[in-house]
Design an enzyme around this catalytic site. Structure first.
Site, PDB file in Angstrom:
ATOM      1  N   ASP A  28     -23.041 -99.560   5.227  1.00  0.00           N
ATOM      2  CA  ASP A  28     -24.062-100.011   4.287  1.00  0.00           C
ATOM      3  C   ASP A  28     -23.471-100.954   3.229  1.00  0.00           C
ATOM      4  OD1 ASP A  28     -26.557-100.190   3.179  1.00  0.00           O
ATOM      5  OD2 ASP A  28     -26.439 -98.294   2.091  1.00  0.00           O
ATOM      6  N   ASN A  76     -34.832 -99.969  10.675  1.00  0.00           N
ATOM      7  CA  ASN A  76     -34.497-101.353  10.294  1.00  0.00           C
ATOM      8  C   ASN A  76     -35.562-102.367  10.744  1.00  0.00           C
ATOM      9  OD1 ASN A  76     -30.879-100.946  10.594  1.00  0.00           O
ATOM     10  ND2 ASN A  76     -32.193-100.830   8.788  1.00  0.00           N
TER      11      ASN A  76
END
Ligand code: FPP
Length: 253
Positions: A28, A76
């Site tokens: 991330d 996503n």
């Protein structure tokens, strides 16, 4: 201390049992890294692939056997289509550019997640990466792509239920072990440690079943800045943890 590798390339650990076999990583912070550097988000993902290459190299060097990286989650899809498309393009580029080298390094690639919604050529490239490295055994790289832990568990449970419905399996055999065997990650062992970079402290649907007893290591570094020193740091943290798996710890006497 994580020891330096010996001259034969095999790391010498004071206590080899303190080394995790399987590490999962939530990569991330690509977007924030790009924004902070005045770059488009796609550049952050591009640098993220470089960090991934270095991490795979470091994981092999430090003696890990399994590494699973969260490359694209089922959530996503909520991102702007341009970013989703850029992530697909990066995966295509990664496989086309790195497959030959990974093959020669005896790396076996596995892919976890659903194919639903993925472009056909991306599916073909993922299949090619798996097929062409199927005979390799030195290091296992799991790519979680279009992956969601709950979706994976539901799919596994459905497969087991279908076997029960057709009489291939008895209802008594519908056990935790049966579900584990039907997960995409089978036969990877459960992850001993899950690392998340980027200052967030959650698992975001990554290895939901498998991570039940994983040591969680959260790091402030943004993913494009991650590499061997940060992997060593995470391994140091893991080595200092006491894993009890629900039993009693050393302090219990
Ligand atoms: C999270 O950063 C990262 C992702 C959603 C994708 C991770 C992908 C890569 C490292 C590259 C692709 C991998 C392969 C195998 C081609 P973020 O965008 O959420 O960062 P932010 O939280 O700072 O916005």
């Amino acid at each position: 201390m994580i020891a330096q590798p010996a001259s034969n390339g095999i790391p010498e650990y004071a206590d080899p049992s303190s080394l995790p076999a399987h590490v999962g990583i939530i990569m991330d912070g690509n977007g924030r890294w790009a924004t902070r550097n005045g770059l488009p988000r796609s550049m952050g993902h591009e640098r993220g692939v470089d960090a991934l290459r270095e991490t795979v190299r470091a994981a092999q060097k430090l003696g890990l056997s399994y590494l699973t990286v969260y490359s694209f989650s089922t959530e996503n899809w909520r991102r702007p289509m341009a970013e989703v498309t850029a992530l697909f393009a990066l995966l295509r580029h990664f496989i086309k550019k790195d497959l030959k080298r990974l093959k020669s390094e005896n790396v076996k690639i596995s892919v976890f997640g659903t194919r639903a919604g993925l472009p056909e050529d991306v599916c073909s490239l993922l299949d090619m990466a798996v097929e062409e490295t199927a005979g390799n055994s030195r290091f296992n790289l799991g790519i979680a792509f279009n992956y969601g832990g709950r979706e994976e568990i539901a799919r596994a449970a459905k497969q087991v239920a279908e076997k029960v419905a057709t009489g291939e399996m008895a209802i008594e055999d519908f056990t935790e072990e049966a579900i584990s065997r039907h997960l995409d990650t089978h036969p990877f062992p459960d992850p001993d440690m899950i690392i998340r970079t980027g200052q967030e402290h959650r698992l975001s649907n990554f290895l939901t079943w498998q991570g039940a007893y994983a040591e969680l290591v959260f790091m402030d570094v943004l993913w494009p800045e991650f590499g061997e020193p940060q992997l060593r740091e995470a391994l140091e943290k893991f080595g200092a943890r006491e894993r009890r798996f629900g039993g009693l710890g050393k302090e219990a006497g």
